[in-house]
Structure formats: structure tokens, C-alpha cells
Write an enzyme that holds these catalytic residues in place. Structure first.
Site, short mmCIF file in Angstrom:
data_model
loop_
_atom_site.label_atom_id
_atom_site.label_comp_id
_atom_site.label_asym_id
_atom_site.label_seq_id
_atom_site.Cartn_x
_atom_site.Cartn_y
_atom_site.Cartn_z
N CYS A 77 16.27 -20.17 -0.89
CA CYS A 77 17.03 -20.51 0.31
C CYS A 77 16.06 -21.12 1.30
CB CYS A 77 17.70 -19.28 0.90
SG CYS A 77 18.52 -19.60 2.48
N CYS A 229 22.84 -25.22 4.78
CA CYS A 229 22.16 -24.71 3.59
C CYS A 229 20.90 -25.53 3.41
CB CYS A 229 23.07 -24.84 2.36
SG CYS A 229 22.26 -24.45 0.79
#
Length: 330
Positions: A77, A229
Site C-alpha cells: 500500500c 490508492c
């Protein structure tokens, strides 16, 4: 038990950061999953997109594991890595560190501020894989996908696929497609029971605003539509370079619903690629929660200390929103 945590965000993609390493916590895999479901619940007093667990590494400065709000583990991430990277940099009193993640050891560097008084970090996004088997994604007769129609998904929108290492399906779209429900329909199909992406996939719609500026909206696997994201913005930037909308080695400003980041896509000597993701790592508050690991949903906040960093980020967010209203959502 009492657990210390930090509520933080990268591009409004928010996380709870728990330092297992220096606090001496010893969680089982089931504990991490259950804590993520309980503490990240938006109806609780905390709420987040996921939990960042800081762990000791045998080969890097620290190790990151990230669990989504549904209890699933993500391999990487980018927004989370900036937040965890900031924490470890400050812990070790370094401006540059290496963090072990599930698929690679990645560099994190304190960077020039994205906006006045907004803590900013540059993180390495790699490896970049284009083989559909790396997502995995199954399309008969295809080993890779670069700006091609997939009739089972849409008869008008072309897609590109990449794993960085999270799996991403990316489409370059216009304003009308941004405003439609197509992204939601496609993403829900691919993140439910299906034969194309059996493990699910992050689905991004990308709108080029002008050279060097793009807008990215992502339906994130395990989360749903998210403000941003990091790996999706990185992969999207690289895809726009491969499709000659932008240039390798040049900074791309990536706008999202949570703010903006900068990305620079690089080509390696061996022909491969990697991306720099540059953006905020903002702390909202520090808290202590009282948790029974056998029933974590019954947790209680034992103490909370607010931080003052969010105000400056909100100024950036307001400028981004105004810009998007004039361009993408005009």
C-alpha cells in the site's frame, strides 16, 4: 490489553498504525485480522481503511504488514507505506530507510513538502509486473493487457493490467465515463465471485487533464471506493507514460478525491519499471485503546491526543477540489 495507535492518512486514505515492534505486542494472524475488522469499522469510535502493523525486520530497517478493513491482507500500500515510513524514520531518527513488505524491500525518503507544513515522503513502488498471471487475471488468448477491450467487462472501455505488486486494472476514460456507474459495476463484478480475477482486483478510472496532470479514482479491493490508492496512482501514472499521455522520468501530478500526490515513472536498464510515489503522511491523533483480543469489537478508547497537522492538508484538499470542479467535473 492496552494498545497504542496512531490514526494517520496518505491522500485521505486513512489507517490505524500499530507498532508491534517497540511496544512488544505479540499478535497472532487471527488477532491481526480480527483487530482490523473491529477497529476499522466506520461505525466504531475509530474507523479506517486498514491497519498498518510495524514489525521488526531481519534485513531492513522495519517490516510493514497491512490489513484491510475487511480483514484481508494487502501485499503493499503506497499511501500506507508513506505513513509507516514516516513513523520509522522519526523512530530511528533517519531521513531515509528501507522497509520490508510482502513482495519487496522498498526505499522511503523524507521529501520536499507537497504543500506548506504538510509532511511529505517519497516511496518506491516496485516490482512492476505486466503478466496477467501475476495479478492473477484470466483472459483467453492474452498474456498481457495494454489498452485493450475486454468484452466480458465493457464493449467501449479499454483496459491495461499491472501488478505493483497489488493487482490493478486501469482504464483511460473521459468525463462522461467518470460520471457513469460503469466503474462501480465492473469493479463489483471483479471483486465478487468471478473467473476473470478470482482473487479480486483494484479498478481505476484515469482521466488525463493535461500533460503532466491526471485524475485517478479507484475501487480498491477489500475496501471499495477509496479517497486514494497509492499503488493505483503509481500504476496509473506508468500506464499513461506507456500510452504516451505523459513522459517517463518527468513528474506527474496525480489528483484524487483525497488530495494529490506526485509520481515519477522510471525505466530500468534491464527494461523493467519502477515508480516514485510522493505525498503526504499526516497524523490525525494518537490513542490508547483497551481491547480484549477474544472480543475486539467491544474495545474502548482509554486516551486520545489530537494532532494539529490536518488543517494544512485540508487547505491543500480545498485547492484540489476547486481545481477538479473546473476540469474533471465541470
Amino acid at each position: 490489553m492496552q494498545i497504542e495507535l496512531i490514526k494517520c492518512h496518505g491522500s485521505s486514505n486513512d489507517f490505524l498504525l500499530i507498532d508491534e515492534w517497540t511496544n512488544g505486542y505479540s499478535f497472532s494472524e487471527e488477532d491481526r485480522r480480527n483487530l482490523s475488522i473491529a477497529l476499522c469499522n466506520r461505525e466504531s469510535s475509530l474507523g479506517a481503511d486498514g491497519i498498518l502493523f510495524v514489525m521488526e525486520s531481519g534485513r531492513a530497517d522495519a517490516k510493514m504488514r497491512i490489513f484491510n478493513s475487511d480483514g484481508s491482507e494487502a501485499s503493499m500500500c503506497g499511501n500506507g507505506l508513506r505513513c509507516l515510513g514516516r513513523y520509522v524514520c522519526e523512530l530511528l531518527k533517519k531521513d531515509e530507510i528501507v522497509v520490508e513488505t510482502m513482495k519487496a524491500d522498498l526505499q522511503v525518503t523524507k521529501d520536499e513538502e507537497l504543500y506548506e507544513e504538510v509532511p511529505t515522503y517519497r516511496v518506491e513502488i516496485s516490482p512492476v509486473l505486466f503478466e496477467l498471471s501475476s495479478l492473477p487475471m484470466h483472459i483467453e488468448g492474452k498474456d498481457t493487457l495494454l489498452n485493450e477491450l475486454v468484452p466480458a467487462l465493457s464493449d467501449s472501455i479499454a483496459f491495461s493490467a499491472a501488478a505493483v505488486p497489488n493487482p490493478h486494472l486501469i482504464a483511460i476514460v473521459n468525463e462522461e465515463q467518470i460520471a457513469s456507474d460503469e466503474q462501480k459495476q465492473i469493479a463489483q463484478k471483479l471483486n465478487g465471485p468471478n473467473d476473470i480475477c478470482p482473487d479480486g482486483v483494484n479498478v481505476s478510472f484515469v482521466h488525463p487533464i493535461e500533460p503532466g496532470k491526471i485524475y485517478v479514482r479507484t475501487f480498491e479491493r477489500g475496501v471499495g471506493f477509496t479517497n486514494a490508492c497509492g499503488t493505483a496512482m503509481s500504476a496509473s501514472s506508468l500506464i499513461t507514460c506507456l500510452l504516451e499521455k505523459n513522459q517517463l522520468e518527468e513528474t506527474i501530478e496525480v489528483y484524487n478525491n483525497g488530495g494529490k500526490v506526485r509520481c515519477v515513472a522510471h525505466r530500468k536498464a534491464d527494461g523493467g519499471y519502477w515508480i516514485d510515489l510522493i505525498g503526504n503522511a499526516t497524523y490525525l491523533y494518537e490513542a490508547v485503546v483497551e481491547v480484549d483480543l477474544r472480543n475486539p469489537s467491544a474495545f474502548a478508547i482509554a486516551g486520545k491526543q489530537e494532532r494539529t497537522e490536518q488543517g494544512q492538508y485540508e487547505k491543500l484538499g480545498s485547492e484540489v477540489k476547486e481545481f477538479l470542479q473546473k476540469t474533471v467535473f465541470a
